[in-house]
Write a protein that holds these residues in place. Structure first.
Motif, PDB file in Angstrom:
ATOM      1  N   GLU A  45      19.121 -38.120  17.941  1.00  0.00           N
ATOM      2  CA  GLU A  45      17.939 -37.392  17.472  1.00  0.00           C
ATOM      3  C   GLU A  45      18.317 -36.080  16.800  1.00  0.00           C
ATOM      4  O   GLU A  45      17.636 -35.621  15.889  1.00  0.00           O
ATOM      5  CB  GLU A  45      17.002 -37.123  18.643  1.00  0.00           C
ATOM      6  CG  GLU A  45      16.328 -38.372  19.197  1.00  0.00           C
ATOM      7  CD  GLU A  45      15.306 -38.040  20.269  1.00  0.00           C
ATOM      8  OE1 GLU A  45      15.101 -36.838  20.501  1.00  0.00           O
ATOM      9  OE2 GLU A  45      14.735 -38.977  20.854  1.00  0.00           O
ATOM     10  N   ASP A  81      16.241 -40.653   8.493  1.00  0.00           N
ATOM     11  CA  ASP A  81      17.004 -41.278   9.562  1.00  0.00           C
ATOM     12  C   ASP A  81      18.156 -42.106   9.012  1.00  0.00           C
ATOM     13  O   ASP A  81      19.189 -42.251   9.648  1.00  0.00           O
ATOM     14  CB  ASP A  81      16.094 -42.136  10.458  1.00  0.00           C
ATOM     15  CG  ASP A  81      15.195 -43.060   9.648  1.00  0.00           C
ATOM     16  OD1 ASP A  81      15.229 -43.005   8.407  1.00  0.00           O
ATOM     17  OD2 ASP A  81      14.437 -43.837  10.271  1.00  0.00           O
ATOM     18  N   THR A 136      13.045 -42.636   3.774  1.00  0.00           N
ATOM     19  CA  THR A 136      11.657 -42.170   3.814  1.00  0.00           C
ATOM     20  C   THR A 136      11.024 -42.075   2.424  1.00  0.00           C
ATOM     21  O   THR A 136       9.817 -42.227   2.287  1.00  0.00           O
ATOM     22  CB  THR A 136      11.567 -40.785   4.483  1.00  0.00           C
ATOM     23  OG1 THR A 136      12.397 -39.859   3.755  1.00  0.00           O
ATOM     24  CG2 THR A 136      12.026 -40.860   5.930  1.00  0.00           C
ATOM     25  N   SER A 158       6.516 -40.073  -0.142  1.00  0.00           N
ATOM     26  CA  SER A 158       6.729 -40.356   1.279  1.00  0.00           C
ATOM     27  C   SER A 158       6.170 -41.744   1.595  1.00  0.00           C
ATOM     28  O   SER A 158       4.971 -41.969   1.451  1.00  0.00           O
ATOM     29  CB  SER A 158       6.041 -39.297   2.148  1.00  0.00           C
ATOM     30  OG  SER A 158       6.215 -39.589   3.527  1.00  0.00           O
ATOM     31  N   ARG A 200       7.405 -43.575   4.538  1.00  0.00           N
ATOM     32  CA  ARG A 200       7.447 -43.745   5.993  1.00  0.00           C
ATOM     33  C   ARG A 200       8.009 -42.473   6.603  1.00  0.00           C
ATOM     34  O   ARG A 200       8.605 -41.647   5.905  1.00  0.00           O
ATOM     35  CB  ARG A 200       8.294 -44.950   6.425  1.00  0.00           C
ATOM     36  CG  ARG A 200       9.735 -44.860   5.991  1.00  0.00           C
ATOM     37  CD  ARG A 200      10.551 -46.099   6.370  1.00  0.00           C
ATOM     38  NE  ARG A 200      10.913 -46.124   7.774  1.00  0.00           N
ATOM     39  CZ  ARG A 200      12.025 -45.562   8.265  1.00  0.00           C
ATOM     40  NH1 ARG A 200      12.857 -44.890   7.477  1.00  0.00           N
ATOM     41  NH2 ARG A 200      12.288 -45.645   9.542  1.00  0.00           N
ATOM     42  N   SER A 201       7.819 -42.306   7.907  1.00  0.00           N
ATOM     43  CA  SER A 201       8.393 -41.177   8.623  1.00  0.00           C
ATOM     44  C   SER A 201       9.697 -41.611   9.271  1.00  0.00           C
ATOM     45  O   SER A 201       9.896 -42.801   9.545  1.00  0.00           O
ATOM     46  CB  SER A 201       7.424 -40.679   9.702  1.00  0.00           C
ATOM     47  OG  SER A 201       6.200 -40.264   9.120  1.00  0.00           O
ATOM     48  N   CYS A 239      12.333 -42.878  11.674  1.00  0.00           N
ATOM     49  CA  CYS A 239      12.271 -43.728  12.881  1.00  0.00           C
ATOM     50  C   CYS A 239      10.976 -44.539  12.984  1.00  0.00           C
ATOM     51  O   CYS A 239      10.769 -45.236  13.976  1.00  0.00           O
ATOM     52  CB  CYS A 239      12.468 -42.904  14.151  1.00  0.00           C
ATOM     53  SG  CYS A 239      14.051 -42.041  14.212  1.00  0.00           S
ATOM     54  N   ASP A 240      10.101 -44.455  11.995  1.00  0.00           N
ATOM     55  CA  ASP A 240       8.859 -45.210  12.016  1.00  0.00           C
ATOM     56  C   ASP A 240       9.070 -46.546  11.303  1.00  0.00           C
ATOM     57  O   ASP A 240       9.705 -46.603  10.254  1.00  0.00           O
ATOM     58  CB  ASP A 240       7.754 -44.410  11.326  1.00  0.00           C
ATOM     59  CG  ASP A 240       6.418 -45.135  11.383  1.00  0.00           C
ATOM     60  OD1 ASP A 240       6.142 -45.775  12.411  1.00  0.00           O
ATOM     61  OD2 ASP A 240       5.671 -45.055  10.388  1.00  0.00           O
ATOM     62  N   GLN A 241       8.537 -47.623  11.863  1.00  0.00           N
ATOM     63  CA  GLN A 241       8.635 -48.959  11.274  1.00  0.00           C
ATOM     64  C   GLN A 241      10.084 -49.348  10.961  1.00  0.00           C
ATOM     65  O   GLN A 241      10.387 -49.961   9.935  1.00  0.00           O
ATOM     66  CB  GLN A 241       7.795 -49.036   9.989  1.00  0.00           C
ATOM     67  CG  GLN A 241       6.320 -48.731  10.205  1.00  0.00           C
ATOM     68  CD  GLN A 241       5.527 -48.747   8.912  1.00  0.00           C
ATOM     69  OE1 GLN A 241       6.086 -48.632   7.830  1.00  0.00           O
ATOM     70  NE2 GLN A 241       4.219 -48.879   9.026  1.00  0.00           N
ATOM     71  N   SER A 242      10.982 -49.005  11.871  1.00  0.00           N
ATOM     72  CA  SER A 242      12.407 -49.265  11.647  1.00  0.00           C
ATOM     73  C   SER A 242      12.714 -50.751  11.581  1.00  0.00           C
ATOM     74  O   SER A 242      13.542 -51.196  10.777  1.00  0.00           O
ATOM     75  CB  SER A 242      13.238 -48.606  12.756  1.00  0.00           C
ATOM     76  OG  SER A 242      13.088 -47.210  12.738  1.00  0.00           O
TER      77      SER A 242
END
Length: 253
Positions: free
Chosen positions: A30, A37, A65, A121, A123-124, A126-129
């Protein structure tokens, strides 16, 4: 992700660009995660960069992202800091290699007008990895993609790079432009050139022009200064290119 970068690099090499390397990076903790990411980059040789901006380092950059951008990093004269600028493709997170190649073509025409200054943008971090991993996996070669099945993206890129440069060398040697050039060259420069060709033979991948590098080095070594006849007597590399060109013509439907 590495195979996606390699697929884009393959297309850029096919378009005749001088792609020198690619790099992929994923955050493993993290503490490493900031705006991205996962991310990767594709670098070009110095002449390509200088053609766009002589005083800056520039390369293609992909983030997990925001997708692709063309980044420029310029050292601030007289300071220890640098300034960065990015032009974003803004064509989705995973545009096709052809779409990325078209973006690079636009950058070459006008690097300050291609794409957009505004970072998109999609995705954020770690989102929808899992969804992203599934989309990236489609670029990884499977068993049907021999000889690249189950290999790393670095090897895949090296082989693609070798194939591209071998094709370029063969095309140049078989171009039919056989004008004799009386080019002034120092003996030390000729000796250095032979060492460079030896180096190219040593590091070239299996698909690369290692045999052509060896033959060119031998041709140059055996020629006699001031004797134009030696150009015709020692031309192994050119003869090989002509033979391979004839073979490809015969094999064509």
């Amino acid at each position: 992700m590495g195979h996606y970068l390699a697929a884009v690099a393959e297309r850029l090499l096919a378009d005749g660009l001088s792609v020198s390397s690619l790099h992929a990076h994923a955050a493993y903790s993290e503490g490493e995660i900031d705006d991205n990411d996962i991310e990767g980059s594709i670098q070009f040789n110095k002449d390509f960069q200088a053609g766009l901006n002589e005083s800056a380092e520039s390369f293609l950059h992909w983030t997990g992202t925001s997708g692709w951008c063309y980044r420029t990093i310029r050292d601030m004269t007289g300071t220890d800091s640098s300034s960065e600028h990015a032009r974003w493709l803004a064509a989705g997170l995973l545009p096709t290699p052809g779409r990325v190649a078209a973006f690079v073509s636009a950058v070459r025409v006008d690097p300050d007008a291609a794409g957009s200054d505004e970072r998109p943008s999609y995705r954020s971090p770690c989102d929808q990895s899992h969804e992203l991993a599934a989309r990236l996996k489609s670029y990884a070669p499977g068993a049907e993609h021999t000889p690249f099945a189950h290999i790393g993206y670095e090897y895949r890129f090296a082989e693609a790079q070798g194939t591209a440069y071998r094709d370029r060398v063969l095309e140049a040697l078989a171009s039919g432009d056989d004008r004799l050039l009386f080019l002034p060259i120092r003996h030390c420069e000729l000796h250095a050139l032979r060492h460079l060709l030896d180096y190219a033979e040593t590091i070239a991948p299996l698909t690369g022009p290692r045999d052509l590098a060896r033959m060119l080095a031998q041709d140059l070594t055996r020629r006699t200064p001031g004797d134009h006849r030696s150009v015709h007597q020692h031309c192994q590399a050119r003869s090989l290119a002509a033979q391979q060109g004839d073979g490809q013509t015969e094999a064509s439907p």
